[in-house]
Design a protein around this motif. Structure first.
Motif, PDB file in Angstrom:
ATOM      1  N   LYS A 173      -2.593  -5.766  -2.666  1.00 15.99           N
ATOM      2  CA  LYS A 173      -3.425  -5.729  -3.875  1.00 15.99           C
ATOM      3  C   LYS A 173      -4.645  -4.846  -3.648  1.00 15.99           C
ATOM      4  O   LYS A 173      -5.013  -4.041  -4.498  1.00 15.99           O
ATOM      5  N   LYS A 174      -5.277  -4.985  -2.501  1.00 18.08           N
ATOM      6  CA  LYS A 174      -6.436  -4.155  -2.172  1.00 18.08           C
ATOM      7  C   LYS A 174      -6.035  -2.683  -2.117  1.00 18.08           C
ATOM      8  O   LYS A 174      -6.747  -1.816  -2.623  1.00 18.08           O
ATOM      9  N   ALA A 175      -4.879  -2.395  -1.515  1.00 16.53           N
ATOM     10  CA  ALA A 175      -4.405  -1.015  -1.408  1.00 16.53           C
ATOM     11  C   ALA A 175      -4.212  -0.399  -2.789  1.00 16.53           C
ATOM     12  O   ALA A 175      -4.601   0.748  -3.029  1.00 16.53           O
ATOM     13  N   TRP A 176      -3.621  -1.159  -3.701  1.00 20.66           N
ATOM     14  CA  TRP A 176      -3.411  -0.647  -5.053  1.00 20.66           C
ATOM     15  C   TRP A 176      -4.722  -0.398  -5.771  1.00 20.66           C
ATOM     16  O   TRP A 176      -4.883   0.608  -6.468  1.00 20.66           O
ATOM     17  N   LYS A 177      -5.664  -1.306  -5.622  1.00 20.67           N
ATOM     18  CA  LYS A 177      -6.973  -1.109  -6.268  1.00 20.67           C
ATOM     19  C   LYS A 177      -7.628   0.168  -5.761  1.00 20.67           C
ATOM     20  O   LYS A 177      -8.131   0.977  -6.542  1.00 20.67           O
ATOM     21  N   LEU A 178      -7.625   0.354  -4.442  1.00 13.42           N
ATOM     22  CA  LEU A 178      -8.233   1.548  -3.865  1.00 13.42           C
ATOM     23  C   LEU A 178      -7.487   2.808  -4.301  1.00 13.42           C
ATOM     24  O   LEU A 178      -8.096   3.833  -4.616  1.00 13.42           O
ATOM     25  N   TYR A 179      -6.160   2.735  -4.329  1.00 11.97           N
ATOM     26  CA  TYR A 179      -5.350   3.888  -4.749  1.00 11.97           C
ATOM     27  C   TYR A 179      -5.661   4.270  -6.198  1.00 11.97           C
ATOM     28  O   TYR A 179      -5.875   5.438  -6.514  1.00 11.97           O
ATOM     29  N   GLU A 180      -5.693   3.273  -7.071  1.00 10.01           N
ATOM     30  CA  GLU A 180      -5.952   3.540  -8.485  1.00 10.01           C
ATOM     31  C   GLU A 180      -7.355   4.090  -8.718  1.00 10.01           C
ATOM     32  O   GLU A 180      -7.584   4.822  -9.671  1.00 10.01           O
ATOM     33  N   ASP A 181      -8.281   3.752  -7.833  1.00  6.57           N
ATOM     34  CA  ASP A 181      -9.644   4.272  -7.928  1.00  6.57           C
ATOM     35  C   ASP A 181      -9.821   5.591  -7.179  1.00  6.57           C
ATOM     36  O   ASP A 181     -10.925   6.126  -7.100  1.00  6.57           O
ATOM     37  N   GLY A 182      -8.721   6.090  -6.570  1.00  4.39           N
ATOM     38  CA  GLY A 182      -8.790   7.328  -5.801  1.00  4.39           C
ATOM     39  C   GLY A 182      -9.537   7.177  -4.483  1.00  4.39           C
ATOM     40  O   GLY A 182     -10.005   8.156  -3.902  1.00  4.39           O
ATOM     41  N   ARG A 183      -9.611   5.947  -3.991  1.00  4.74           N
ATOM     42  CA  ARG A 183     -10.352   5.665  -2.756  1.00  4.74           C
ATOM     43  C   ARG A 183      -9.434   5.111  -1.660  1.00  4.74           C
ATOM     44  O   ARG A 183      -9.891   4.406  -0.773  1.00  4.74           O
ATOM     45  N   HIS A 184      -8.149   5.422  -1.712  1.00  6.74           N
ATOM     46  CA  HIS A 184      -7.210   4.838  -0.755  1.00  6.74           C
ATOM     47  C   HIS A 184      -7.449   5.293   0.677  1.00  6.74           C
ATOM     48  O   HIS A 184      -6.968   4.670   1.598  1.00  6.74           O
ATOM     49  N   ILE A 185      -8.237   6.317   0.882  1.00  2.12           N
ATOM     50  CA  ILE A 185      -8.584   6.732   2.245  1.00  2.12           C
ATOM     51  C   ILE A 185      -9.362   5.616   2.947  1.00  2.12           C
ATOM     52  O   ILE A 185      -9.385   5.532   4.178  1.00  2.12           O
ATOM     53  N   GLU A 186      -9.974   4.723   2.175  1.00  2.00           N
ATOM     54  CA  GLU A 186     -10.717   3.601   2.746  1.00  2.00           C
ATOM     55  C   GLU A 186      -9.803   2.600   3.461  1.00  2.00           C
ATOM     56  O   GLU A 186     -10.285   1.729   4.186  1.00  2.00           O
TER      57      GLU A 186
ATOM     58  N   ILE B 135       0.410   9.524   3.343  1.00  2.00           N
ATOM     59  CA  ILE B 135       1.141   8.432   3.996  1.00  2.00           C
ATOM     60  C   ILE B 135       0.953   7.124   3.220  1.00  2.00           C
ATOM     61  O   ILE B 135       1.906   6.363   3.014  1.00  2.00           O
ATOM     62  N   ILE B 136      -0.257   6.873   2.762  1.00  2.00           N
ATOM     63  CA  ILE B 136      -0.531   5.655   1.985  1.00  2.00           C
ATOM     64  C   ILE B 136       0.249   5.690   0.673  1.00  2.00           C
ATOM     65  O   ILE B 136       0.841   4.681   0.273  1.00  2.00           O
ATOM     66  N   GLU B 137       0.288   6.839   0.007  1.00  2.00           N
ATOM     67  CA  GLU B 137       1.039   6.964  -1.245  1.00  2.00           C
ATOM     68  C   GLU B 137       2.532   6.702  -1.021  1.00  2.00           C
ATOM     69  O   GLU B 137       3.180   6.019  -1.814  1.00  2.00           O
ATOM     70  N   ILE B 138       3.070   7.248   0.058  1.00  2.00           N
ATOM     71  CA  ILE B 138       4.490   7.022   0.370  1.00  2.00           C
ATOM     72  C   ILE B 138       4.723   5.540   0.647  1.00  2.00           C
ATOM     73  O   ILE B 138       5.705   4.954   0.180  1.00  2.00           O
ATOM     74  N   ALA B 139       3.815   4.912   1.378  1.00  2.00           N
ATOM     75  CA  ALA B 139       3.938   3.483   1.654  1.00  2.00           C
ATOM     76  C   ALA B 139       3.925   2.680   0.355  1.00  2.00           C
ATOM     77  O   ALA B 139       4.713   1.746   0.188  1.00  2.00           O
ATOM     78  N   LEU B 140       3.061   3.048  -0.577  1.00  2.00           N
ATOM     79  CA  LEU B 140       3.005   2.341  -1.858  1.00  2.00           C
ATOM     80  C   LEU B 140       4.291   2.538  -2.655  1.00  2.00           C
ATOM     81  O   LEU B 140       4.728   1.634  -3.365  1.00  2.00           O
ATOM     82  N   MET B 141       4.911   3.712  -2.524  1.00  2.00           N
ATOM     83  CA  MET B 141       6.196   3.940  -3.192  1.00  2.00           C
ATOM     84  C   MET B 141       7.247   2.960  -2.669  1.00  2.00           C
ATOM     85  O   MET B 141       8.138   2.536  -3.408  1.00  2.00           O
ATOM     86  N   CYS B 142       7.131   2.579  -1.416  1.00  2.00           N
ATOM     87  CA  CYS B 142       8.087   1.664  -0.787  1.00  2.00           C
ATOM     88  C   CYS B 142       7.862   0.206  -1.181  1.00  2.00           C
ATOM     89  O   CYS B 142       8.631  -0.664  -0.786  1.00  2.00           O
ATOM     90  N   THR B 143       6.814  -0.070  -1.954  1.00  2.64           N
ATOM     91  CA  THR B 143       6.525  -1.445  -2.371  1.00  2.64           C
ATOM     92  C   THR B 143       6.934  -1.717  -3.814  1.00  2.64           C
ATOM     93  O   THR B 143       6.602  -2.770  -4.353  1.00  2.64           O
ATOM     94  N   GLN B 144       7.648  -0.786  -4.438  1.00  2.46           N
ATOM     95  CA  GLN B 144       8.060  -0.983  -5.823  1.00  2.46           C
ATOM     96  C   GLN B 144       8.925  -2.231  -5.931  1.00  2.46           C
ATOM     97  O   GLN B 144       9.712  -2.526  -5.039  1.00  2.46           O
TER      98      GLN B 144
END
Length: 117
Positions: free
Chosen positions: A12-25, A44-53
């Protein structure tokens, strides 16, 4: 185990950061930023999020993941979409405050032993 009421789980935290453009955090802060490329880490984080669909058909196959990792262009892959189960709240045994539903399973497992002829 009692859950911290203010805590959120990593996905959930990863998605929030990704949607805010702050996933580097999400990158471990103890890593020296000069030792990795921020754009590569974001990819790498974006690819990982793709794997959580939530739908297995929406997730990339491992062969696709390898191609995505090897590709130089970060915009080359499709962007992940937030999965409905991101909002899932983990239930801890004995924690009655978050329990709203119950479920049961009749799942079974079998094991096979193979032997050579």
């Amino acid at each position: 185990m009692i859950a911290d009421p203010g805590a959120e789980y990593l996905l959930k935290k990863a998605w929030k950061l990704y949607e805010d453009g702050r996933h580097i955090e999400l990158v471990d802060e103890t890593l020296d930023p000069s030792e990795y490329e921020a754009e590569h880490a974001k990819k790498i984080i974006e690819i990982a999020l793709m794997c959580t669909q939530s739908s297995p058909t929406s997730r990339p196959a491992m062969s696709e993941v390898v191609v995505l990792f090897k590709s130089r262009d970060s915009g080359e892959h499709t962007q992940p979409t937030r999965s409905p189960f991101v909002e899932f709240v983990e239930r801890f045994p004995g924690d009655k405050s978050t329990s709203t539903a119950s479920s049961s399973s009749n799942a079974t497992a079998s094991f096979s032993v193979l032997s050579a002829r």
